[in-house]
Design an enzyme around this catalytic site. Structure first.
Site, PDB file in Angstrom:
ATOM      1  N   TYR A  51       0.838  -1.215   0.000  1.00  0.00           N
ATOM      2  CA  TYR A  51       0.000   0.000   0.000  1.00  0.00           C
ATOM      3  C   TYR A  51       0.869   1.260   0.000  1.00  0.00           C
ATOM      4  O   TYR A  51       1.112   1.863   1.047  1.00  0.00           O
ATOM      5  CB  TYR A  51      -0.888   0.028   1.251  1.00  0.00           C
ATOM      6  CG  TYR A  51      -1.857  -1.128   1.372  1.00  0.00           C
ATOM      7  CD1 TYR A  51      -2.775  -1.418   0.355  1.00  0.00           C
ATOM      8  CD2 TYR A  51      -1.882  -1.913   2.517  1.00  0.00           C
ATOM      9  CE1 TYR A  51      -3.671  -2.473   0.480  1.00  0.00           C
ATOM     10  CE2 TYR A  51      -2.787  -2.969   2.653  1.00  0.00           C
ATOM     11  CZ  TYR A  51      -3.674  -3.232   1.627  1.00  0.00           C
ATOM     12  OH  TYR A  51      -4.560  -4.265   1.760  1.00  0.00           O
TER      13      TYR A  51
ATOM     14  N   TRP B 115      -4.132   6.161   2.431  1.00  0.00           N
ATOM     15  CA  TRP B 115      -5.502   5.614   2.556  1.00  0.00           C
ATOM     16  C   TRP B 115      -6.255   6.412   3.609  1.00  0.00           C
ATOM     17  O   TRP B 115      -5.680   6.801   4.644  1.00  0.00           O
ATOM     18  CB  TRP B 115      -5.449   4.137   2.959  1.00  0.00           C
ATOM     19  CG  TRP B 115      -5.608   3.212   1.802  1.00  0.00           C
ATOM     20  CD1 TRP B 115      -6.743   2.554   1.421  1.00  0.00           C
ATOM     21  CD2 TRP B 115      -4.604   2.821   0.842  1.00  0.00           C
ATOM     22  NE1 TRP B 115      -6.505   1.802   0.300  1.00  0.00           N
ATOM     23  CE2 TRP B 115      -5.212   1.946  -0.079  1.00  0.00           C
ATOM     24  CE3 TRP B 115      -3.256   3.151   0.664  1.00  0.00           C
ATOM     25  CZ2 TRP B 115      -4.526   1.389  -1.152  1.00  0.00           C
ATOM     26  CZ3 TRP B 115      -2.574   2.597  -0.401  1.00  0.00           C
ATOM     27  CH2 TRP B 115      -3.201   1.724  -1.298  1.00  0.00           C
TER      28      TRP B 115
ATOM     29  N   TRP C   4      -9.055   5.918   5.955  1.00  0.00           N
ATOM     30  CA  TRP C   4      -9.237   5.638   7.395  1.00  0.00           C
ATOM     31  C   TRP C   4      -7.934   5.191   8.035  1.00  0.00           C
ATOM     32  O   TRP C   4      -7.727   5.393   9.237  1.00  0.00           O
ATOM     33  CB  TRP C   4     -10.435   4.751   7.687  1.00  0.00           C
ATOM     34  CG  TRP C   4     -10.437   3.286   7.364  1.00  0.00           C
ATOM     35  CD1 TRP C   4      -9.917   2.676   6.275  1.00  0.00           C
ATOM     36  CD2 TRP C   4     -11.044   2.250   8.160  1.00  0.00           C
ATOM     37  NE1 TRP C   4     -10.172   1.319   6.330  1.00  0.00           N
ATOM     38  CE2 TRP C   4     -10.864   1.027   7.468  1.00  0.00           C
ATOM     39  CE3 TRP C   4     -11.730   2.238   9.375  1.00  0.00           C
ATOM     40  CZ2 TRP C   4     -11.344  -0.191   7.968  1.00  0.00           C
ATOM     41  CZ3 TRP C   4     -12.204   1.020   9.862  1.00  0.00           C
ATOM     42  CH2 TRP C   4     -12.012  -0.169   9.173  1.00  0.00           C
TER      43      TRP C   4
ATOM     44  N   GLN D  55     -14.398   5.720   2.300  1.00  0.00           N
ATOM     45  CA  GLN D  55     -14.060   4.719   3.326  1.00  0.00           C
ATOM     46  C   GLN D  55     -14.684   5.110   4.666  1.00  0.00           C
ATOM     47  O   GLN D  55     -15.202   6.213   4.805  1.00  0.00           O
ATOM     48  CB  GLN D  55     -12.520   4.615   3.453  1.00  0.00           C
ATOM     49  CG  GLN D  55     -11.992   3.314   2.903  1.00  0.00           C
ATOM     50  CD  GLN D  55     -10.501   3.110   3.113  1.00  0.00           C
ATOM     51  OE1 GLN D  55      -9.765   4.031   3.414  1.00  0.00           O
ATOM     52  NE2 GLN D  55     -10.068   1.877   2.933  1.00  0.00           N
TER      53      GLN D  55
ATOM     54  N   GLY E  63     -14.075  -0.916   4.034  1.00  0.00           N
ATOM     55  CA  GLY E  63     -12.792  -1.224   4.668  1.00  0.00           C
ATOM     56  C   GLY E  63     -12.656  -2.714   4.936  1.00  0.00           C
ATOM     57  O   GLY E  63     -11.564  -3.211   5.152  1.00  0.00           O
TER      58      GLY E  63
ATOM     59  N   ASP F  49     -13.028  -5.440   2.963  1.00  0.00           N
ATOM     60  CA  ASP F  49     -13.170  -5.724   1.530  1.00  0.00           C
ATOM     61  C   ASP F  49     -13.883  -7.032   1.154  1.00  0.00           C
ATOM     62  O   ASP F  49     -14.740  -7.042   0.290  1.00  0.00           O
ATOM     63  CB  ASP F  49     -11.791  -5.772   0.862  1.00  0.00           C
ATOM     64  CG  ASP F  49     -11.008  -4.484   1.023  1.00  0.00           C
ATOM     65  OD1 ASP F  49     -11.467  -3.579   1.742  1.00  0.00           O
ATOM     66  OD2 ASP F  49      -9.919  -4.388   0.436  1.00  0.00           O
TER      67      ASP F  49
ATOM     68  N   ARG G  42      -5.475 -13.225   0.997  1.00  0.00           N
ATOM     69  CA  ARG G  42      -6.070 -12.095   0.279  1.00  0.00           C
ATOM     70  C   ARG G  42      -7.414 -12.514  -0.334  1.00  0.00           C
ATOM     71  O   ARG G  42      -7.749 -13.690  -0.388  1.00  0.00           O
ATOM     72  CB  ARG G  42      -5.111 -11.646  -0.845  1.00  0.00           C
ATOM     73  CG  ARG G  42      -3.800 -11.046  -0.371  1.00  0.00           C
ATOM     74  CD  ARG G  42      -3.962  -9.650   0.213  1.00  0.00           C
ATOM     75  NE  ARG G  42      -4.576  -8.728  -0.715  1.00  0.00           N
ATOM     76  CZ  ARG G  42      -4.922  -7.466  -0.406  1.00  0.00           C
ATOM     77  NH1 ARG G  42      -4.682  -6.995   0.816  1.00  0.00           N
ATOM     78  NH2 ARG G  42      -5.502  -6.687  -1.281  1.00  0.00           N
TER      79      ARG G  42
ATOM     80  N   TYR H  31      -7.939 -12.401   5.178  1.00  0.00           N
ATOM     81  CA  TYR H  31      -8.246 -10.964   5.187  1.00  0.00           C
ATOM     82  C   TYR H  31      -9.415 -10.631   6.133  1.00  0.00           C
ATOM     83  O   TYR H  31      -9.247 -10.718   7.336  1.00  0.00           O
ATOM     84  CB  TYR H  31      -8.494 -10.545   3.734  1.00  0.00           C
ATOM     85  CG  TYR H  31      -8.116  -9.121   3.378  1.00  0.00           C
ATOM     86  CD1 TYR H  31      -7.006  -8.495   3.917  1.00  0.00           C
ATOM     87  CD2 TYR H  31      -8.881  -8.390   2.459  1.00  0.00           C
ATOM     88  CE1 TYR H  31      -6.669  -7.187   3.558  1.00  0.00           C
ATOM     89  CE2 TYR H  31      -8.556  -7.091   2.088  1.00  0.00           C
ATOM     90  CZ  TYR H  31      -7.450  -6.497   2.646  1.00  0.00           C
ATOM     91  OH  TYR H  31      -7.127  -5.215   2.287  1.00  0.00           O
ATOM     92  N   TRP H  32     -10.608 -10.320   5.629  1.00  0.00           N
ATOM     93  CA  TRP H  32     -11.701  -9.915   6.520  1.00  0.00           C
ATOM     94  C   TRP H  32     -12.715 -11.037   6.758  1.00  0.00           C
ATOM     95  O   TRP H  32     -13.829 -10.789   7.197  1.00  0.00           O
ATOM     96  CB  TRP H  32     -12.404  -8.671   5.958  1.00  0.00           C
ATOM     97  CG  TRP H  32     -11.587  -7.435   6.154  1.00  0.00           C
ATOM     98  CD1 TRP H  32     -10.723  -6.870   5.253  1.00  0.00           C
ATOM     99  CD2 TRP H  32     -11.519  -6.607   7.327  1.00  0.00           C
ATOM    100  NE1 TRP H  32     -10.128  -5.742   5.799  1.00  0.00           N
ATOM    101  CE2 TRP H  32     -10.598  -5.557   7.060  1.00  0.00           C
ATOM    102  CE3 TRP H  32     -12.140  -6.649   8.582  1.00  0.00           C
ATOM    103  CZ2 TRP H  32     -10.289  -4.563   7.984  1.00  0.00           C
ATOM    104  CZ3 TRP H  32     -11.829  -5.650   9.508  1.00  0.00           C
ATOM    105  CH2 TRP H  32     -10.921  -4.625   9.206  1.00  0.00           C
TER     106      TRP H  32
ATOM    107  N   GLU I 118      -0.490  -6.579   9.639  1.00  0.00           N
ATOM    108  CA  GLU I 118      -1.731  -5.949   9.162  1.00  0.00           C
ATOM    109  C   GLU I 118      -2.936  -6.569   9.883  1.00  0.00           C
ATOM    110  O   GLU I 118      -3.835  -5.873  10.327  1.00  0.00           O
ATOM    111  CB  GLU I 118      -1.848  -6.158   7.638  1.00  0.00           C
ATOM    112  CG  GLU I 118      -3.041  -5.462   7.008  1.00  0.00           C
ATOM    113  CD  GLU I 118      -3.115  -5.672   5.496  1.00  0.00           C
ATOM    114  OE1 GLU I 118      -2.269  -6.416   4.947  1.00  0.00           O
ATOM    115  OE2 GLU I 118      -4.015  -5.090   4.871  1.00  0.00           O
TER     116      GLU I 118
HETATM  117  C1  DGY Z   1      -6.807  -3.128  -1.224  1.00  0.00           C
HETATM  118  O1  DGY Z   1      -6.375  -2.804  -2.324  1.00  0.00           O
HETATM  119  O2  DGY Z   1      -6.638  -4.215  -0.703  1.00  0.00           O
HETATM  120  C2  DGY Z   1      -7.527  -2.132  -0.439  1.00  0.00           C
HETATM  121  O3  DGY Z   1      -8.084  -2.643   0.710  1.00  0.00           O
HETATM  122  C3  DGY Z   1      -8.549  -1.393  -1.243  1.00  0.00           C
HETATM  123  O4  DGY Z   1      -8.597  -0.153  -0.667  1.00  0.00           O
END
Ligand code: DGY
Length: 427
Positions: free
Chosen positions: A33, A37, A39, A105, A165, A167, A200, A353-354, A397
């Protein structure tokens, strides 16, 4: 964590913040990243304030310098060229002087501004800076209700999973099935060059992320049209709770700083949202759920988004205690909390990830909320669990709630910022 360990944790957190500082803004992490960004940056300011208060204000000022004329604050500001990230400015093509993405966001900004102001060492600087940003925060919040709640229900929808956020949360699975994938331009992902693919989102998610982006781009990024034109419109309790908390903090701050009109507008929005919010409660799950605005159905997906409403003190005591009970029940199934999805759900994935991992920033918002709801013991457990993860796996992360393994990007800014905040505020 004892006093000495806490001091050491702060020093390590400060080193991560310095490493990712780009002068007037901070990147979330190198490689994965490389831009600013939304937030991430606001929450980072909470950590930066313990190193340099002026620099913390600058972090949010830089973000707001790229606010759109309609009031939206974009989710990414592409300050530099870097082809290590996809999709970059040549895909978004939003036409902004400094390129930005075209979606937003979670609006943690006003919550952060209030804390920077109220707990400032340099009161005069804080007054000046906060006052200078009030109208911008208000414009963003007004934009939300005008463009993401065009029928005036009191709750806003996200129109792209990246806006949440969170994703690839399980919350979006059903609604994403409605998003087609035909016509998606050929693309090459870069995220999986930095992080193993199993941590991911899947390619099927990315195809749909890109389809939505192209759809909005075809409509010229005209926010008056995007909401109704999106096949993905979800009312996320977590996102709305953040907006409600920020709006209520904005009202208090505006009142303190002598801007009663901004305060009155924000209070009116909060009152309307609070009333509408209770429609998201599920007795069956004992927590809040997302509402799919296209099908008008609550989504059977018990995620962290439905626990976040404590951050805005939403619901009555019974609801709040039920949420604390959910957190406890989830923790019993894992070594570390708070997982981003109910570990008892068969769709839970501890590393993706989420869809299961622990995020320290969410822990921090939840702990803050639990305290507001007079659930200090539950808050202390969430905070202690967060510090235990740092001790175990450093500033990742996100983390596997079962093994404690650090996942995604390393040397991660907002994780470090939350640790700095946690350690210094408790001191
Ligand atoms: C990403 O690219 O993974 C981000 O979360 C999108 O903002």
């Amino acid at each position: 964590m004892n006093r000495l360990d806490r001091a050491a944790a702060f020093e390590r957190a400060a080193a991560v913040l310095r490493e990712n500082d780009r002068g007037a803004y901070t990147i979330p992490t190198k490689g994965l990243y490389p831009f600013q960004w939304n937030w991430d940056s606001c929450l980072t300011a909470l950590g930066l304030r313990h190193l340099d208060e002026a620099r913390a204000w600058q972090e949010v000022e830089t973000l707001l310098a790229h606010q759109w004329p309609d009031g939206m604050v974009p989710h990414i500001v592409f300050h530099v060229d870097d082809d290590g990230y996809f999709p970059g400015p040549s895909v978004w093509r939003t036409g902004r002087p400094v390129p930005t993405s075209g979606i937003t966001q979670p609006p943690v900004l006003a919550f952060v501004m209030k804390r920077l102001h109220d707990e400032a060492g340099d009161k005069e600087l804080a007054r000046r800076k906060a006052h200078g940003l009030l109208a911008k925060a208000d414009a963003w919040h007004r934009w939300f209700y005008a463009c993401r709640d065009p029928e005036g229900t009191g709750l806003v929808a996200i129109i792209h999973p990246w806006e949440s956020g969170r994703d690839n949360s399980i919350d979006w699975d059903e609604a994403m099935m409605r998003v087609p994938t035909d016509g998606v331009e050929p693309y090459e992902r870069r995220d999986t060059k930095h992080v193993v693919a199993a941590q991911r989102p899947h390619k099927a998610d990315y195809d749909r992320f890109l389809w939505l982006l192209q759809r909005f781009r075809d409509l010229g990024w005209d926010n008056a049209r995007l909401h109704d034109a999106s096949p993905f419109r979800v009312v996320d309790p977590g996102f709305n709770a953040i907006l409600i908390r920020s709006d209520s903090d904005l009202a208090d701050l505006a009142q303190t700083l002598g801007e009663p009109e901004i305060a009155a507008r924000a209070r009116a929005r909060v009152a309307k949202a609070r009333t509408a919010f209770e429609g998201l409660w599920s007795d069956a799950f004992g927590q809040y759920l997302c509402l799919d605005r296209v099908s008008n159905q609550l989504v059977d997906s018990p995620s962290i988004g439905g626990l976040l409403p404590v951050f805005a003190g939403l619901g009555d005591e019974t609801h709040q205690r039920s949420i604390a009970g959910r957190i406890e029940a989830w923790r019993k199934r894992t070594r570390f909390g708070v997982a981003s999805h109910d570990p008892a759900d068969r769709r839970f994935e501890s590393k993706r990830y989420w869809r299961g991992p622990v995020w320290i920033i969410v822990n921090m918002l939840i702990a803050d909320g639990l305290r507001r709801c007079n659930l200090a013991d539950a808050a202390a457990k969430v905070e202690a669990g967060s510090l235990a993860l740092i001790e175990e796996s450093g500033f990742a992360e996100y983390y596997d709630p079962i093994s404690g393994e650090g996942l995604g990007g390393g040397h991660f800014t907002w994780t470090a910022a939350m640790v700095a905040e946690l350690v210094k505020r408790a001191a």
